[in-house]
Scaffold this active site. Structure first.
Site, PDB file in Angstrom:
ATOM      1  N   PRO A  30     -16.364  26.791  17.829  1.00  0.00           N
ATOM      2  CA  PRO A  30     -16.762  27.835  18.781  1.00  0.00           C
ATOM      3  C   PRO A  30     -17.971  27.367  19.587  1.00  0.00           C
ATOM      4  O   PRO A  30     -19.091  27.304  19.088  1.00  0.00           O
ATOM      5  CB  PRO A  30     -17.116  29.032  17.883  1.00  0.00           C
ATOM      6  N   ASP A  43     -22.432  24.254  18.426  1.00  0.00           N
ATOM      7  CA  ASP A  43     -21.472  24.873  17.514  1.00  0.00           C
ATOM      8  C   ASP A  43     -22.080  26.162  16.970  1.00  0.00           C
ATOM      9  O   ASP A  43     -23.047  26.124  16.200  1.00  0.00           O
ATOM     10  CB  ASP A  43     -21.169  23.874  16.387  1.00  0.00           C
ATOM     11  N   HIS A  44     -21.505  27.268  17.353  1.00  0.00           N
ATOM     12  CA  HIS A  44     -22.081  28.563  16.974  1.00  0.00           C
ATOM     13  C   HIS A  44     -21.912  28.863  15.487  1.00  0.00           C
ATOM     14  O   HIS A  44     -22.496  29.809  14.959  1.00  0.00           O
ATOM     15  CB  HIS A  44     -21.448  29.672  17.818  1.00  0.00           C
ATOM     16  N   ARG A  45     -21.127  28.071  14.811  1.00  0.00           N
ATOM     17  CA  ARG A  45     -21.036  28.253  13.359  1.00  0.00           C
ATOM     18  C   ARG A  45     -22.303  27.776  12.681  1.00  0.00           C
ATOM     19  O   ARG A  45     -22.655  28.221  11.581  1.00  0.00           O
ATOM     20  CB  ARG A  45     -19.836  27.457  12.796  1.00  0.00           C
ATOM     21  N   ALA A  98     -25.482  27.050  14.509  1.00  0.00           N
ATOM     22  CA  ALA A  98     -26.733  27.492  15.126  1.00  0.00           C
ATOM     23  C   ALA A  98     -26.484  28.726  15.986  1.00  0.00           C
ATOM     24  O   ALA A  98     -25.344  28.982  16.415  1.00  0.00           O
ATOM     25  CB  ALA A  98     -27.324  26.372  15.972  1.00  0.00           C
TER      26      ALA A  98
END
Lengths: 209, 458
Positions: free
Chosen positions: B251, B428-430, B432
């Site tokens: 993501p 990567d929103h997973r 940060a």
């Protein structure tokens, strides 16, 4: 009228047992082997006098055989792994798709073995960082495909340079490079454990055509 | 008379070289017996005879090239008199439509829309008794040994293929095997067998696991106008795999900011003039950015990490290997500068020069493209105001650099002209969050705006 290709060299028949087995039960077979000796293998219709420096080969006492699949001459040595796959496939067509499927299969297997960046180029070469690290050929006959590839792990490039003149045809990405500048090596081990591990990964990774 | 044309051996293969004839004119040949060997690039193919009969004529001697669709053999079938050698093709009618010559050849090249239902298959086989039925040689042998007419059997295999079980079932009860009828959709076909091309199978599998994903084969564009088709190979193929993996798995979020690099550029150009001709003397802006990024990664380890989705772990890397995307003319490669936390700006600059040159020549060793922990892509020299880069998976973040341009900005209430570098951090929103990215980029902007901070950190 000449009806047959030159029968000047014996057949490289190391995988004929796999072919016979698949003919019998139509179940895919594969094999990974480290090659033990030095040997030159020419393609089914290859012209040895064009593709080989026959004097150099003879001077070293290296045998020459002819394989079932097509393509240009290769030098097998103990720095190679030979991966063979025989799988049922109807008819006699689909050669291009079969090459593509086998190349993808090998690339996936090599990625799982720790070499993630191998990709296909040319008709059926395996390439790592613009260097050829594997050459492949296919023998296609009614109902099955026999795919064989030679993986270069620690190839004797100097020997290849001596035995094989520049090939009569080359893939675009070669750009006229000499063998030593064109061929590379896969960062893989050649010990029995590594070979078995690769074989298991490849067997597990085969998903069919 | 039956005219046998060289079948389609594979997509893009238009011809083959004759390697060996197994027969001569006048020879009797059985259906499925080897007829001729043909070689294409890297592949040798033994083509079986599609019909039994007496060979009337063959075309092409060993070494000759024959084209797909060209008549290569004429066979007199079922008691027909063989035509005089060499004249059969002109004087005899065609035996079967071309499409029927090699019924199985399309099994890999093109995926059937659906497996035919049993009734349809039975009818088809009965209607063309005498035409080759799709079945493996072993299955034919089995049928012969069991005294069964293979034409009477409905194949339950892919594309109506007769399997050994079909033969046994038929012989035992006289009932044709029943093939399950399935809807004509790709996922349904994928579920029942392997009679799909690898591409179609992949699309079907992806469609079946991602809701609303509708992957369909591309339409034929040729009727719209001229097209050129190239296979996806080499670096282009590798880039495609990497990018799809990243975009599907990660993501992405993008955070953007501008860095005022006026002072840095003034300093850089001054130092560059002094170091002209020395190793690393080009002293590009990229080398300063790599230095600044490294300082930022030490303070924000989430951006120098990888997420293992299988183990559900985040791996924080305590080493700093920065990759930079390089356009080589043959495709995109990412040389990696290792240990950027212990290298001077000058050393980094020198390494960029060396590795970029090797990459352009196609001589960059594979180990110099591996092990990166963070990537920078700099499209500034090519123009453009900003970009949203794709993360170089399995890294967690990538920095995109736009073109440095002089722009009017407000400083202390005055409009002044400054050199502005647009930056985009895709992450990567997973791993940060937006606030982490904002802090990371703000620190980067601060460091690039004041070269003394970079030098202090060296």
């Amino acid at each position: 009228m000449r009806r047959d290709p030159p029968s000047d060299y014996p057949l490289w028949d190391e995988d004929d047992d796999l072919i016979a087995a698949v003919r019998g039960d139509e179940v895919m077979r594969m094999r990974v082997r480290r090659w033990g000796d030095v040997e030159v293998v020419i393609g089914r219709g290859g012209a040895a006098e064009v593709e080989l420096d026959l004097e150099a080969v003879a001077a070293d006492g290296v045998p020459v055989r002819r394989r079932r699949g097509g393509g240009c001459a290769v030098v097998l040595d103990p720095g190679n792994l030979v991966v063979s796959l025989v799988a049922p496939l109807e008819g006699v067509g689909g050669v291009t798709s079969a090459f593509s499927a086998c190349t993808d299969w090998l690339c996936r297997g090599l990625a799982e073995a720790g070499v993630p960046d191998v990709c296909g180029d040319g008709v059926s070469d395996l390439v790592l960082a613009d260097r050829k690290v594997g050459g492949s050929c296919i023998y296609r006959t009614q109902g099955l495909v026999y795919y064989s590839t030679t993986l270069l792990i620690s190839p004797d490039l100097e020997r290849i340079e001596r035995y094989l003149p520049h090939p009569p045809r080359e893939p675009e990405y070669r750009h006229g490079r000499r063998h030593v500048d064109f061929m590379g090596a896969l960062p893989l081990a050649l010990d029995a454990d590594a070979v078995i591990r690769l074989a298991l990964l490849l067997e597990r990774g085969w998903t069919g055509w | 008379m039956f005219e046998f044309k060289l079948p389609d051996l594979g997509e893009g293969i238009h011809e083959g070289e004759v390697l060996k004839w197994y027969v001569q004119p006048g020879d009797l040949i059985e259906e499925d017996a080897p007829l001729v060997d043909v070689e294409t690039d890297k592949a040798a193919v033994t083509i079986p005879s599609p019909r039994g009969g007496v060979v009337s004529m063959t075309t092409g001697e060993v070494g000759d090239v024959v084209e797909t669709g060209q008549v290569i053999c004429v066979i007199a079938v079922d008691g027909e008199a063989a035509a005089p050698t060499g004249r059969a093709a002109e004087e005899t009618p065609v035996g079967l439509p071309e499409a029927a010559d090699v019924p199985a050849a399309a099994a890999v090249a093109t995926a059937p829309k659906a497996k035919p239902a049993a009734a349809a298959t039975t009818q088809a086989n009965s209607a063309v008794a005498g035409r080759p039925v799709p079945a493996a040689p072993a299955t034919r042998r089995l049928a012969r040994e069991m005294g069964v007419d293979i034409h009477a059997i409905a194949g339950s295999g892919p594309a109506g293929r007769v399997t050994p079980d079909d033969v046994k079932t038929y012989a035992a009860g006289g009932t044709a095997a029943v093939a399950p009828a399935v809807p004509a959709t790709i996922p349904a076909v994928a579920a029942v067998g392997a009679d799909l091309s690898p591409v179609t199978k992949m699309a079907a599998q992806a469609s079946s696991v991602i809701p609303f994903l509708d992957l369909e084969p591309l339409p034929d564009f040729a009727p719209q106008g001229p097209v050129v088709i190239e296979p996806l190979r080499s670096i282009r193929r590798k880039v495609a795999r990497k990018m799809v993996t990243s975009m599907v798995l990660v993501p992405h979020v993008a955070h953007m900011d501008d860095a005022d690099v006026t002072d840095l550029e003034e300093f850089r150009l001054r130092m560059k003039a002094k170091r002209e001709g020395l190793p690393g003397g080009k002293l590009t802006l990229l080398s300063f950015v790599i230095r600044a990024i490294t300082a930022g990664l030490r303070a924000a380890p989430a951006f120098n990490a990888s997420l293992d989705p299988f183990k559900e772990e985040i791996i924080y890397k305590k080493y700093y290997n920065i990759g930079f995307a390089a356009d080589t003319g043959k495709g995109l490669v990412v040389p990696v500068i290792r240990g950027t936390d212990i290298k001077s700006i000058n050393e980094i600059s020198q390494e960029i020069e060396e590795k970029a040159a090797l990459a352009r020549e196609g001589k960059l060793p594979i180990e110099d493209m591996q092990g990166g922990t963070f990537t920078i892509t700099n499209v500034g020299p090519l123009g453009g105001t900003a970009l949203i880069p794709t993360i170089n998976y399995p890294e967690v973040a990538i920095l995109g650099m736009g073109k440095v341009q002089e722009k009017p900005v407000v400083r202390d209430g005055e409009i002044v002209i400054r050199k502005i570098l647009p930056l985009t951090l895709a992450f990567d929103h997973r791993v940060a969050d937006g606030a982490d990215a904002a802090r990371f980029v703000s620190e980067l902007v601060r460091n690039l705006s004041d070269p003394s901070l970079l030098l202090l950190d060296t």
